[in-house]
Design a protein around this motif. Structure first.
Motif, PDB file in Angstrom:
ATOM      1  N   GLU A  96       8.237  10.476  -6.826  1.00 54.53           N
ATOM      2  CA  GLU A  96       7.743   9.316  -7.579  1.00 54.53           C
ATOM      3  C   GLU A  96       8.856   8.299  -7.854  1.00 54.53           C
ATOM      4  O   GLU A  96       8.577   7.095  -7.958  1.00 54.53           O
ATOM      5  N   GLN A  97      10.107   8.758  -7.938  1.00 56.42           N
ATOM      6  CA  GLN A  97      11.215   7.802  -8.096  1.00 56.42           C
ATOM      7  C   GLN A  97      11.330   6.915  -6.850  1.00 56.42           C
ATOM      8  O   GLN A  97      11.599   5.712  -6.964  1.00 56.42           O
ATOM      9  N   ALA A  98      11.106   7.526  -5.675  1.00 52.85           N
ATOM     10  CA  ALA A  98      11.152   6.741  -4.427  1.00 52.85           C
ATOM     11  C   ALA A  98      10.039   5.703  -4.429  1.00 52.85           C
ATOM     12  O   ALA A  98      10.250   4.544  -4.037  1.00 52.85           O
ATOM     13  N   ILE A  99       8.860   6.093  -4.889  1.00 55.04           N
ATOM     14  CA  ILE A  99       7.759   5.128  -4.987  1.00 55.04           C
ATOM     15  C   ILE A  99       8.118   4.034  -5.994  1.00 55.04           C
ATOM     16  O   ILE A  99       7.952   2.837  -5.710  1.00 55.04           O
ATOM     17  N   LEU A 100       8.646   4.449  -7.144  1.00 57.59           N
ATOM     18  CA  LEU A 100       8.976   3.487  -8.207  1.00 57.59           C
ATOM     19  C   LEU A 100       9.948   2.424  -7.712  1.00 57.59           C
ATOM     20  O   LEU A 100       9.780   1.229  -8.008  1.00 57.59           O
ATOM     21  N   VAL A 133       0.878  -1.177   0.000  1.00 55.20           N
ATOM     22  CA  VAL A 133       0.000   0.000   0.000  1.00 55.20           C
ATOM     23  C   VAL A 133       0.910   1.220   0.000  1.00 55.20           C
ATOM     24  O   VAL A 133       1.844   1.308   0.806  1.00 55.20           O
ATOM     25  N   VAL A 134       0.660   2.135  -0.916  1.00 56.36           N
ATOM     26  CA  VAL A 134       1.431   3.370  -0.992  1.00 56.36           C
ATOM     27  C   VAL A 134       0.534   4.515  -0.561  1.00 56.36           C
ATOM     28  O   VAL A 134      -0.593   4.644  -1.069  1.00 56.36           O
ATOM     29  N   THR A 135       0.989   5.323   0.377  1.00 52.95           N
ATOM     30  CA  THR A 135       0.218   6.502   0.760  1.00 52.95           C
ATOM     31  C   THR A 135       1.112   7.729   0.823  1.00 52.95           C
ATOM     32  O   THR A 135       2.292   7.636   1.173  1.00 52.95           O
ATOM     33  N   ASP A 136       0.526   8.869   0.458  1.00 50.63           N
ATOM     34  CA  ASP A 136       1.200  10.167   0.597  1.00 50.63           C
ATOM     35  C   ASP A 136       0.826  10.824   1.918  1.00 50.63           C
ATOM     36  O   ASP A 136       1.266  11.923   2.202  1.00 50.63           O
ATOM     37  N   LYS A 154      10.289   1.302  -4.689  1.00 49.42           N
ATOM     38  CA  LYS A 154       9.524   0.359  -3.832  1.00 49.42           C
ATOM     39  C   LYS A 154       8.712  -0.610  -4.692  1.00 49.42           C
ATOM     40  O   LYS A 154       8.626  -1.810  -4.398  1.00 49.42           O
ATOM     41  N   LEU A 155       8.088  -0.085  -5.736  1.00 47.86           N
ATOM     42  CA  LEU A 155       7.259  -0.947  -6.599  1.00 47.86           C
ATOM     43  C   LEU A 155       8.117  -1.994  -7.289  1.00 47.86           C
ATOM     44  O   LEU A 155       7.728  -3.165  -7.426  1.00 47.86           O
ATOM     45  N   GLN A 156       9.311  -1.561  -7.716  1.00 48.28           N
ATOM     46  CA  GLN A 156      10.189  -2.493  -8.424  1.00 48.28           C
ATOM     47  C   GLN A 156      10.727  -3.565  -7.479  1.00 48.28           C
ATOM     48  O   GLN A 156      10.844  -4.737  -7.860  1.00 48.28           O
ATOM     49  N   GLU A 157      11.011  -3.170  -6.225  1.00 51.14           N
ATOM     50  CA  GLU A 157      11.448  -4.152  -5.215  1.00 51.14           C
ATOM     51  C   GLU A 157      10.429  -5.273  -5.065  1.00 51.14           C
ATOM     52  O   GLU A 157      10.790  -6.432  -4.863  1.00 51.14           O
ATOM     53  N   CYS A 158       9.152  -4.921  -5.096  1.00 51.77           N
ATOM     54  CA  CYS A 158       8.079  -5.932  -4.919  1.00 51.77           C
ATOM     55  C   CYS A 158       7.590  -6.483  -6.242  1.00 51.77           C
ATOM     56  O   CYS A 158       6.606  -7.223  -6.265  1.00 51.77           O
ATOM     57  N   GLU A 159       8.213  -6.095  -7.347  1.00 52.81           N
ATOM     58  CA  GLU A 159       7.808  -6.563  -8.682  1.00 52.81           C
ATOM     59  C   GLU A 159       6.317  -6.348  -8.953  1.00 52.81           C
ATOM     60  O   GLU A 159       5.612  -7.236  -9.441  1.00 52.81           O
ATOM     61  N   VAL A 160       5.863  -5.167  -8.613  1.00 52.76           N
ATOM     62  CA  VAL A 160       4.456  -4.806  -8.832  1.00 52.76           C
ATOM     63  C   VAL A 160       4.188  -4.632 -10.329  1.00 52.76           C
ATOM     64  O   VAL A 160       4.970  -3.984 -11.027  1.00 52.76           O
ATOM     65  N   LYS A 161       3.079  -5.242 -10.804  1.00 52.10           N
ATOM     66  CA  LYS A 161       2.729  -5.168 -12.236  1.00 52.10           C
ATOM     67  C   LYS A 161       1.644  -4.130 -12.525  1.00 52.10           C
ATOM     68  O   LYS A 161       1.574  -3.595 -13.627  1.00 52.10           O
TER      69      LYS A 161
END
Ligand code: GAR
Length: 186
Positions: free
Chosen positions: A69-73, A34-37, A75-82
């Motif tokens: 958004e790079q910081a979010i990206l 879950v990503v939140t701002d 995290k998403l890549q670490e979890c291999e989010v599609k």
């Protein structure tokens, strides 16, 4: 099983509805993150209850939207989010996320788009005294609530009663998002 991230800024009732549909085997996905701002948002509590990791990143702690958004990206890549599923995430998605997730970001909005985009769509509908409003699920592009529409459902406005109208909209959201995700997540 499709790896997804849910982005939310508020209560997180849509997050919870999606997670519970997954638990019932009704959506073939896993919420990796879950990503939140908004680190104080209630969605953080809901995610903890469901044992889902949270990335709470305040944009004000970053020099730019790109850096945020790079910081979010990463995290998403670490979890291999599609897929990215927006559920009350109250920010425009920038190119840093749009480019790597082209056609893989979905949003839900509490109106029949293109009516009442942006903030407080339910308040906008009440102010205009519309008799029918609704819910839209759509792909996200660079605009504000503008991408191609996936699903819509009408909701009758309870005259002058914002709270009752809002409740009706939320109930439809939870059902419509599930149906739309069943069809789109691959
Ligand atoms: C939902 O009604 C969603 O459609 C809306 O925020 C609410 C979040 O509720 N989103 C937007 O207005 C996006 N422009 P929730 O936190 O309980 O899921």
């Amino acid at each position: 099983i499709v790896s997804i991230a849910v982005f939310a800024s508020g209560s997180g009732s849509n997050f919870q509805a999606i997670q519970e549909a997954i638990e019932r085997g009704e959506i073939n996905a896993k919420i990796e993150l879950v990503v939140t701002d908004k680190p104080g948002a209630y969605v953080v509590e809901r995610a903890k209850v469901k044992n889902i990791p949270v990335a709470a990143l305040s944009p004000k702690n970053f020099d730019s939207k790109v850096a945020y958004e790079q910081a979010i990206l990463s995290k998403l890549q670490e979890c291999e989010v599609k897929w990215i599923v927006l559920a009350g995430y109250m920010r425009l998605i920038g190119n840093t996320l749009l480019d790597p997730y082209a056609s893989k970001i979905i949003n839900i909005h509490p109106s029949l788009l293109p009516s009442f985009p942006g903030k407080d769509a339910i308040g906008q509908a009440m102010d205009h005294r519309v008799k029918v409003t609704g819910v839209t699920v759509h792909y996200v592009d660079a605009g504000m609530d503008t991408g191609p529409i996936i699903a819509q459902r009408a909701v009758t406005v309870v005259d002058g009663d914002r709270e009752a109208t809002e409740q009706a909209i939320h109930a439809i959201e939870h059902e419509l998002y599930k149906e739309a995700l069943q069809k789109t997540l691959t």
